[in-house]
Write a protein that holds these residues in place. Sequence first.
Motif, PDB file in Angstrom:
ATOM      1  N   GLU A  21       0.828  -1.211   0.000  1.00  0.00           N
ATOM      2  CA  GLU A  21       0.000   0.000   0.000  1.00  0.00           C
ATOM      3  C   GLU A  21       0.859   1.256   0.000  1.00  0.00           C
ATOM      4  N   LYS A  24       2.373   1.609  -3.518  1.00  0.00           N
ATOM      5  CA  LYS A  24       1.289   1.868  -4.469  1.00  0.00           C
ATOM      6  C   LYS A  24       0.801   3.313  -4.368  1.00  0.00           C
ATOM      7  N   ASN A  25       0.607   3.807  -3.147  1.00  0.00           N
ATOM      8  CA  ASN A  25       0.136   5.179  -2.964  1.00  0.00           C
ATOM      9  C   ASN A  25       1.149   6.197  -3.484  1.00  0.00           C
ATOM     10  N   ILE A  28       0.616   6.083  -7.266  1.00  0.00           N
ATOM     11  CA  ILE A  28      -0.660   6.672  -7.665  1.00  0.00           C
ATOM     12  C   ILE A  28      -0.634   8.193  -7.533  1.00  0.00           C
ATOM     13  N   THR A 139     -11.611  13.041  -6.990  1.00  0.00           N
ATOM     14  CA  THR A 139     -11.688  11.620  -6.642  1.00  0.00           C
ATOM     15  C   THR A 139     -12.822  11.378  -5.652  1.00  0.00           C
ATOM     16  N   GLN A 159     -13.922   1.283  -8.036  1.00  0.00           N
ATOM     17  CA  GLN A 159     -12.800   1.623  -7.173  1.00  0.00           C
ATOM     18  C   GLN A 159     -11.481   1.198  -7.782  1.00  0.00           C
ATOM     19  N   ASP A 160     -11.468   0.016  -8.390  1.00  0.00           N
ATOM     20  CA  ASP A 160     -10.241  -0.454  -9.037  1.00  0.00           C
ATOM     21  C   ASP A 160      -9.822   0.501 -10.147  1.00  0.00           C
ATOM     22  N   GLU A 163      -8.491   4.008  -8.722  1.00  0.00           N
ATOM     23  CA  GLU A 163      -7.101   4.033  -8.269  1.00  0.00           C
ATOM     24  C   GLU A 163      -6.159   4.297  -9.439  1.00  0.00           C
ATOM     25  N   THR A 166      -6.609   7.881 -10.820  1.00  0.00           N
ATOM     26  CA  THR A 166      -6.037   8.912  -9.948  1.00  0.00           C
ATOM     27  C   THR A 166      -4.632   9.292 -10.380  1.00  0.00           C
TER      28      THR A 166
END
Length: 228
Positions: A21, A24-25, A28, A139, A159-160, A163, A166
């Motif tokens: 996470e 990934k964040n 993103i 978002t 939601q997928d 992400e 974004t």
Amino acid sequence: MKTERSESEKGRNTLKYSTYEFIKNKIICCEYEPGTFLNEEILCEETGVSRTPVREAIRQLEKDNLVTIEPRKGAYVSDISAEDFDSMMIVREPLEGLATYLATINMSDEELTEVRRAADACEKAIASGNQEELTKADTHFHNVITHGSGNTYLINLCQDLQEKVTRFRYIYFKSSKRAEEIVNEHKLIVDAMEKRDAEEARGYSIEHINNLRKSIDREEDFRPGANS
């Protein structure tokens, strides 16, 4: 012994997920820009974990198409392109249109007030020129509507996509060329929802996504910093 093993495995999975996470964040939100080399040693320092969960996270991110692993070179943040964006929007149009239709029918008046607040937050962010706040507000606007649909399967699908989209927002919103149009399109969607006209709301939602697609006509629109 079995309990100890179970707890140990649970701890490893938690560590792997939190590391995944974290990276990934960063991707993103474009803190790790497209093409960035993912140095394992630096990632270990940033996350405070060993190389194993970092490597596991990178392998999962490769499956998510957020990371590209090149043999004998290492892992890099995947590039993004106008073609990628267009492919996502083709899928997103009918999904968000359906979500808006269902949300118009299912949301309470109080929940619709939150949609209006989210649209207002986008307008304020555009007026202030705060690109990060605009990305977050936009978002949130779409997430509120999606969750308002009340359909778990649809929410998960949206939601997928959200992400992945974004990532584009953080780069695309560096340009304010469509800012006023975005505000007006959001207002049309909210107005239709407040009138409880589900078909009209669906139509405006699809039109909004389609306009985003049409506005992306140059590959350089997705180069970080190209419009800053």
